[in-house]
Design an enzyme around this catalytic site. Structure first.
Site, PDB file in Angstrom:
ATOM      1  N   CYS A  49     -18.469  -4.508   5.234  1.00 54.86           N
ATOM      2  CA  CYS A  49     -17.692  -3.557   4.436  1.00 54.86           C
ATOM      3  C   CYS A  49     -17.324  -4.257   3.137  1.00 54.86           C
ATOM      4  CB  CYS A  49     -16.441  -3.092   5.189  1.00 54.86           C
ATOM      5  SG  CYS A  49     -15.504  -1.820   4.285  1.00 54.86           S
ATOM      6  N   PHE A  83      11.228   7.343  -4.643  1.00 57.88           N
ATOM      7  CA  PHE A  83      10.106   7.086  -3.738  1.00 57.88           C
ATOM      8  C   PHE A  83       9.737   5.602  -3.837  1.00 57.88           C
ATOM      9  CE2 PHE A  83       9.749  11.313  -5.630  1.00 57.88           C
ATOM     10  CZ  PHE A  83       9.766  12.157  -4.521  1.00 57.88           C
ATOM     11  N   ASN A 117       8.427  -2.256  -4.596  1.00 58.61           N
ATOM     12  CA  ASN A 117       7.272  -2.716  -5.362  1.00 58.61           C
ATOM     13  C   ASN A 117       7.522  -2.671  -6.865  1.00 58.61           C
ATOM     14  OD1 ASN A 117       4.353  -3.518  -5.390  1.00 58.61           O
ATOM     15  ND2 ASN A 117       4.131  -1.560  -6.453  1.00 58.61           N
ATOM     16  N   ASP A 133       7.255   7.415  -7.874  1.00 54.02           N
ATOM     17  CA  ASP A 133       5.937   7.130  -7.290  1.00 54.02           C
ATOM     18  C   ASP A 133       5.803   7.919  -5.988  1.00 54.02           C
ATOM     19  OD1 ASP A 133       3.523   6.056  -6.546  1.00 54.02           O
ATOM     20  OD2 ASP A 133       4.302   4.077  -6.032  1.00 54.02           O
ATOM     21  N   CYS A 189      -0.826   9.619  -7.103  1.00 53.55           N
ATOM     22  CA  CYS A 189      -2.070   9.498  -6.340  1.00 53.55           C
ATOM     23  C   CYS A 189      -2.748  10.856  -6.182  1.00 53.55           C
ATOM     24  CB  CYS A 189      -1.792   8.882  -4.965  1.00 53.55           C
ATOM     25  SG  CYS A 189      -0.641   9.815  -3.946  1.00 53.55           S
TER      26      CYS A 189
END
Length: 446
Positions: free
Chosen positions: A168, A305, A310, A374, A400
């Site tokens: 992979c 969110f 992060n 996010d 996303c």
């Protein structure tokens, strides 16, 4: 000869139909038109001519596969993986990265044009390594009674059938080299018929293996897994059918949890919880967000969110105060731990469901001059009116899902914000995923 006939649906007779693809959609399908109908064709690139056969037909569009490709595009390349075309993990390894990105940019700009009525020109794509980028992957496990062995891999597209992976190349090398050894180890367990899935995670301090088992493991199975962990220097976690987790062995380092570093911040994480799987793009994304927020020492920033921090914790290093809000309690707890670990005292984390009325939340009564969000694929429709109430100078939206990004953006634009910049993130090369980020600024004269 192609003919139409009229009924409740207008159909095209597709025997020996020859078309030329005009463009590429984000799923890697060629797009052609024939007598007013849009046709999406698997494995056909722009400029290529082919004979096709319909696989599905609706009133406004049809799907087709190539019966015979008559010409080849210069953008067609040999897939890097032997499983491509069978495994559902990647859709575009046959396409040059440049064309993949161009197709996604075109989709993003089209959606903004359609919803806002204004042309949007995105900035250059944030790119990284095209292979070897994934630091995390979950593999399905299926016991084959006829073969008396366990298969480990990804599912075929739109199927529950597992493709047994021997390689992979989108995985980081540390994970790819474990594919065959992990599968071999699991096949030796007495519980081989009762395994759910296995996940591989590569952190800065080593690789973790998380095994979901549907029935209790025997003592001998645990001995086998411990020996495997020692041989490959791994952390091994066991998750039972009730989602209870046991850390079987920790060998990769002395740290109690996996971690990664970003913007001089150390972020520990639960191996089962969400992290961005492409560390190279994640670092560039966070850096771009900090730049767009134009952080100043007096700023008060709201991160919605926020996950385990992060963005929150890197922001905290530059501002007066930052508040992170997240719906998952475990991530909120991890964020608080990480703030303490990094000795950041100007950070607060709160748990809240951002789809419901948030006016009663304590953090909703605070003042913020800049906001980052996010959200998941469903977007942030429920929280957008509250963002507007804060009247932040700048809003950075990480997305996303371009469809929900554009819909949510419309609320900001209607409220007087200007869309200053849009960038696509090549977070998942060779796939149909389209990640992007946008900067909105408020007209301070209003």
């Amino acid at each position: 000869m192609v003919q139409f006939y009229s009924s409740k649906q207008r159909k095209v007779k597709s025997d020996n139909l020859t078309v030329i693809a005009e463009s590429l959609d984000v799923k890697g399908q060629g797009v052609a038109h024939y007598q007013g109908k849009i046709i999406f064709i698997t494995d056909l690139l722009p400029g290529e001519q082919a004979q096709i056969q319909f696989t599905e037909e609706k009133r406004q569009f049809a799907k087709a596969k190539v019966s015979k490709r008559l010409t080849d595009s210069l953008d067609r390349v040999a897939p890097f993986c032997r499983h491509f075309g069978i495994c559902g993990g990647c859709q575009q390894q046959h396409v040059t990265p440049a064309l993949q990105r161009a197709a996604k940019i075109s989709r993003l700009e089209y959606l903004f044009q359609r919803e806002t009525g204004s042309a949007v020109k995105s900035l250059p794509v944030i790119t990284g390594s095209e292979y070897g980028y994934r630091r995390r992957a979950r593999f399905g496990l299926q016991y084959q009674h006829a073969e008396r062995r366990l298969r480990m891999g990804f599912r075929q597209s739109q199927s529950n059938v597992l493709v047994e992976l021997k390689m992979c190349p989108v995985l980081q090398p540390e994970l790819e080299k474990l594919l065959l050894p992990v599968a071999d180890c699991l096949n030796k367990l007495a519980a081989v018929k009762h395994l759910g899935h296995v996940e591989l995670v590569n952190a800065d301090n080593g690789v973790s293996v998380i095994l979901r088992h549907l029935k209790p493991l025997t003592t001998n199975d645990k001995i086998l897994l411990t020996a495997f962990a020692r041989r490959y220097n791994l952390n091994v976690y066991l998750v039972d059918n009730s989602a209870n987790r046991l850390k079987l062995v920790s060998l990769a380092s002395n740290d109690s949890e996996p971690y990664y570093s970003i913007e001089n911040v150390k972020l520990t994480f639960d191996p089962q919880n969400f992290i961005q799987v492409n560390p190279e793009i994640n670092k560039k994304m966070v850096a771009q967000a900090l730049d767009w927020l134009a952080l100043e020492p007096q700023d008060r920033v709201l991160d919605l969110f926020c996950g385990m921090g992060n963005f929150t914790l890197p922001i905290a290093r530059h501002v007066n105060a930052v508040v992170g809000v997240e719906g998952v309690a475990e991530l909120v707890a991890q964020g608080r731990f990480n703030a303490s670990l990094n000795q950041l005292t100007n950070v607060e984390f709160y748990q809240a469901d951002l789809e419901f009325d948030i006016d009663c939340q304590p953090w909703a009564k605070m003042g913020f001059n800049k906001i980052l969000l996010d959200p998941a694929r469903a977007g942030a429709m429920g929280v957008m009116p509250h963002i507007i109430k804060f009247k932040p100078e700048r809003v950075v939206y990480i997305s996303c899902n371009p469809t929900t990004l554009v819909k949510d953006s419309q609320q900001l634009l209607t409220a007087g914000y200007q869309l200053m910049s849009v960038r696509m993130l090549d977070m998942f090369p060779h796939t149909s995923h389209l990640e992007s980020m946008a900067l909105f600024c408020r007209d301070l004269s209003k």
